[in-house]
Motif scaffolding. Structure first.
Motif, mmCIF file in Angstrom:
data_model
loop_
_atom_site.group_PDB
_atom_site.id
_atom_site.type_symbol
_atom_site.label_atom_id
_atom_site.label_comp_id
_atom_site.label_asym_id
_atom_site.label_seq_id
_atom_site.Cartn_x
_atom_site.Cartn_y
_atom_site.Cartn_z
ATOM 1 N N PRO A 78 -56.874 16.517 -35.502
ATOM 2 C CA PRO A 78 -55.654 16.835 -34.671
ATOM 3 C C PRO A 78 -54.690 15.963 -35.470
ATOM 4 O O PRO A 78 -54.715 14.814 -35.394
ATOM 5 N N GLY A 79 -53.288 16.863 -35.588
ATOM 6 C CA GLY A 79 -51.971 16.076 -36.177
ATOM 7 C C GLY A 79 -51.137 15.773 -35.101
ATOM 8 O O GLY A 79 -51.167 16.402 -34.198
ATOM 9 N N GLY A 80 -50.252 14.804 -35.346
ATOM 10 C CA GLY A 80 -49.138 14.624 -34.745
ATOM 11 C C GLY A 80 -49.003 13.161 -34.049
ATOM 12 O O GLY A 80 -47.732 12.979 -33.235
ATOM 13 N N LEU A 81 -49.773 12.336 -34.452
ATOM 14 C CA LEU A 81 -49.547 10.944 -33.709
ATOM 15 C C LEU A 81 -48.421 10.413 -34.399
ATOM 16 O O LEU A 81 -47.732 9.494 -33.719
ATOM 17 N N ASN A 82 -48.115 10.478 -35.496
ATOM 18 C CA ASN A 82 -46.840 10.059 -36.281
ATOM 19 C C ASN A 82 -45.436 10.659 -35.299
ATOM 20 O O ASN A 82 -44.732 9.556 -35.229
ATOM 21 N N ASN A 83 -45.585 11.712 -34.999
ATOM 22 C CA ASN A 83 -44.410 12.285 -34.357
ATOM 23 C C ASN A 83 -44.357 11.672 -33.034
ATOM 24 O O ASN A 83 -43.047 11.239 -32.584
ATOM 25 N N LEU A 84 -45.402 11.361 -32.457
ATOM 26 C CA LEU A 84 -45.525 10.869 -30.937
ATOM 27 C C LEU A 84 -44.783 9.344 -31.037
ATOM 28 O O LEU A 84 -44.046 9.122 -30.164
ATOM 29 N N SER A 85 -45.044 8.771 -32.089
ATOM 30 C CA SER A 85 -44.736 7.234 -32.125
ATOM 31 C C SER A 85 -43.054 7.138 -32.252
ATOM 32 O O SER A 85 -42.616 6.399 -31.641
ATOM 33 N N THR A 86 -42.504 7.935 -33.009
ATOM 34 C CA THR A 86 -41.153 8.207 -33.013
ATOM 35 C C THR A 86 -40.619 8.716 -31.917
ATOM 36 O O THR A 86 -39.491 8.298 -31.311
ATOM 37 N N MET A 87 -41.136 9.851 -31.189
ATOM 38 C CA MET A 87 -40.633 10.489 -30.382
ATOM 39 C C MET A 87 -40.572 9.631 -28.763
ATOM 40 O O MET A 87 -39.450 9.758 -28.136
ATOM 41 N N TYR A 88 -41.736 8.873 -28.459
ATOM 42 C CA TYR A 88 -41.646 8.258 -27.376
ATOM 43 C C TYR A 88 -41.623 6.529 -27.555
ATOM 44 O O TYR A 88 -41.689 5.841 -26.616
ATOM 45 N N ASP A 89 -41.148 6.240 -28.831
ATOM 46 C CA ASP A 89 -41.237 4.632 -29.102
ATOM 47 C C ASP A 89 -42.484 3.957 -28.389
ATOM 48 O O ASP A 89 -42.350 2.859 -27.808
ATOM 49 N N THR A 90 -43.495 4.475 -28.675
ATOM 50 C CA THR A 90 -44.869 3.752 -28.558
ATOM 51 C C THR A 90 -45.927 3.961 -29.244
ATOM 52 O O THR A 90 -46.097 5.351 -29.843
ATOM 53 N N ASN A 91 -46.790 3.289 -30.002
ATOM 54 C CA ASN A 91 -47.692 3.687 -30.919
ATOM 55 C C ASN A 91 -49.220 3.971 -30.400
ATOM 56 O O ASN A 91 -49.940 3.131 -29.896
ATOM 57 N N PHE A 92 -49.318 5.285 -29.977
ATOM 58 C CA PHE A 92 -50.639 5.722 -29.660
ATOM 59 C C PHE A 92 -52.138 5.470 -30.543
ATOM 60 O O PHE A 92 -52.819 5.406 -30.145
ATOM 61 N N SER A 93 -51.639 5.190 -31.807
ATOM 62 C CA SER A 93 -52.594 5.030 -32.977
ATOM 63 C C SER A 93 -53.398 3.589 -32.380
ATOM 64 O O SER A 93 -54.417 3.508 -32.848
ATOM 65 N N GLU A 94 -52.361 2.797 -31.858
ATOM 66 C CA GLU A 94 -52.976 1.619 -31.689
ATOM 67 C C GLU A 94 -54.066 1.559 -30.434
ATOM 68 O O GLU A 94 -55.117 1.077 -30.482
ATOM 69 N N SER A 95 -53.582 2.589 -29.542
ATOM 70 C CA SER A 95 -54.481 3.025 -28.296
ATOM 71 C C SER A 95 -55.829 3.450 -29.012
ATOM 72 O O SER A 95 -57.023 3.124 -28.432
ATOM 73 N N VAL A 96 -55.715 4.302 -29.989
ATOM 74 C CA VAL A 96 -57.038 4.918 -30.449
ATOM 75 C C VAL A 96 -57.953 3.727 -31.083
ATOM 76 O O VAL A 96 -59.074 3.666 -30.976
ATOM 77 N N ILE A 97 -57.231 2.630 -31.791
ATOM 78 C CA ILE A 97 -58.126 1.873 -32.568
ATOM 79 C C ILE A 97 -58.662 0.750 -31.560
ATOM 80 O O ILE A 97 -59.950 0.304 -31.408
ATOM 81 N N THR A 98 -57.888 0.328 -30.348
ATOM 82 C CA THR A 98 -58.402 -0.362 -29.252
ATOM 83 C C THR A 98 -59.586 0.366 -28.666
ATOM 84 O O THR A 98 -60.500 -0.383 -28.255
ATOM 85 N N ALA A 99 -59.657 1.505 -28.316
ATOM 86 C CA ALA A 99 -60.633 2.501 -27.897
ATOM 87 C C ALA A 99 -62.145 2.030 -28.813
ATOM 88 O O ALA A 99 -63.156 1.903 -28.313
ATOM 89 N N LEU A 100 -61.559 2.115 -29.998
ATOM 90 C CA LEU A 100 -63.098 1.794 -31.009
ATOM 91 C C LEU A 100 -63.539 0.433 -30.700
ATOM 92 O O LEU A 100 -64.542 0.342 -30.967
ATOM 93 N N GLU A 101 -62.506 -0.467 -30.624
ATOM 94 C CA GLU A 101 -62.962 -1.849 -30.501
ATOM 95 C C GLU A 101 -63.732 -1.933 -29.151
ATOM 96 O O GLU A 101 -64.767 -2.557 -29.197
ATOM 97 N N GLU A 102 -63.296 -1.263 -28.172
ATOM 98 C CA GLU A 102 -64.142 -1.284 -26.878
ATOM 99 C C GLU A 102 -65.413 -0.911 -27.113
ATOM 100 O O GLU A 102 -66.410 -1.275 -26.477
ATOM 101 N N LYS A 103 -65.571 0.194 -28.095
ATOM 102 C CA LYS A 103 -66.755 0.970 -28.027
ATOM 103 C C LYS A 103 -67.872 -0.103 -29.076
ATOM 104 O O LYS A 103 -69.015 -0.063 -28.565
ATOM 105 N N MET A 104 -67.291 -0.960 -29.684
ATOM 106 C CA MET A 104 -68.101 -1.781 -30.630
ATOM 107 C C MET A 104 -68.991 -2.989 -29.532
ATOM 108 O O MET A 104 -69.883 -3.151 -29.496
#
Length: 348
Positions: A304-330
């Protein structure tokens, strides 16, 4: 933690890919990363599994363009890792891109992903779940209420009859494929181009014919879900509208579709709740729903693509939320006294 991003090839990566955005976020959050391709797995006689991961020369990048430049340059190097040194294997390849020219590579992520999961590496999305989603037939397992009227066939008579029953015409596309390739709108079964379209598309296998939805003229909405729920950050949904270029029926960004902000509606949230149980059941950690009106046209579970567009569009880094979720799984995995299945952990 160390995250290995599994991709089709290093050469085909771009600064705008969501994988690049995710890799940048992981590095900036203090994690190690590497890139892995279908050629990079090694299974030895003693049953040990390792990977040759491409490692970047720096752990600090501010822009995806810089990360991508180093990835493509001689500055990056291949390093062998025992699979036990990989905390997360993030499967980000598109099998359809290898199906014709490198059919051996199309399922490698799923095959070795299973082996990695058996050895304790977290693999997302879950490889057993992805094995069920190798083509668009997977979509037919979701509740019918969110699916447009659909026919899957290789029979031109059946397809003509289906189109004849759709007042607004139909969309015809291959069962296997992605990125809007060979997607056509047919107004009626008498369309003079139908035979040529059928011959061109059916060469790739079965066809999907779907009732055309008038709302598609405004484009579709790419709606991200993570852990079976809408992906949100700072009160904003990870969703945007893909507006088709003039004279184009496809909304895919790479064929001219333009990203635009979208207001998430109750209808979209209801769709998300409807597909949620199936996504969790199959261990689908991060997916993109393509929504038109009150229906889902496709569910992208591989890339699924578009995370780069989202960061620019909404001025928030959704990719960091994805990585945080992986941290929580560990953290969850380390806290379990008994072994937790990869599929269960993938969507916790």
């Amino acid at each position: 933690m160390r995250i290995a991003f599994f991709v089709n090839s290093i050469e085909d990566e771009t600064p705008n890919f969501s994988t690049t955005t995710l890799a940048l976020a992981a590095l900036n959050m203090g994690h190690d990363i590497c890139y892995v391709t279908p050629e990079d797995f090694v299974l030895r006689d003693d049953d040990s599994l390792s990977v040759w991961g491409r490692v970047l020369p720096s752990s600090s990048y501010k822009k995806p363009e810089t990360l991508h430049r180093d990835l493509q340059s001689d500055k990056s190097e291949a390093k062998r890792f025992d699979i036990g040194e990989i905390d997360v294997l993030f499967l980000r390849n598109d099998p359809s891109l290898d199906a014709t020219n490198r059919p051996w590579a199309a399922n490698i992520g799923v095959i070795f992903g299973r082996m990695a999961a058996q050895r304790g590496t977290l693999v997302v999305n879950d490889p057993d779940g992805l094995a069920q989603a190798q083509n668009k037939l997977y979509f037919q397992d979701f509740p019918s209420v969110v699916r447009p009227t659909t026919l899957i066939s290789k029979n031109i008579v059946e397809i003509r009859a289906f189109i004849d029953g759709q007042k607004g015409g139909a969309i015809v596309k291959p069962l296997q494929g992605s990125g809007g390739k060979n997607v056509f709108k047919i107004a009626s079964p008498k369309d003079q181009n139908l035979n040529q379209i059928f011959e061109a598309v059916s060469g790739e296998g079965y066809l999907i014919a779907q009732a055309y939805m008038p709302e598609a003229t405004e484009g579709d909405v790419r709606f991200f879900m993570m852990n079976g729920r809408p992906l949100m950050r700072e009160g904003k949904y990870a969703a945007f509208r893909r507006v088709p270029a003039k004279g184009e029926i496809r909304s895919n960004v790479h064929v001219g579709g333009g990203p635009a902000p979208v207001e998430v509606t109750d209808t979209m949230l209801k769709i998300a709740e409807t597909v949620r149980p199936k996504l969790i059941q199959d261990g689908m950690f991060l997916v993109g729903l393509d929504i038109v009106g009150d229906k889902v046209l496709e569910i992208n579970v591989f890339t699924p693509g578009g995370l780069n567009n989202l960061s620019t569009m909404y001025d928030t880094n959704f990719s960091e939320s994805v990585i945080t979720a992986l941290e929580e799984k560990m953290t969850i995995r380390d806290g379990y006294n008994k072994r937790i299945s990869n599929r269960e952990l993938a969507t916790l």
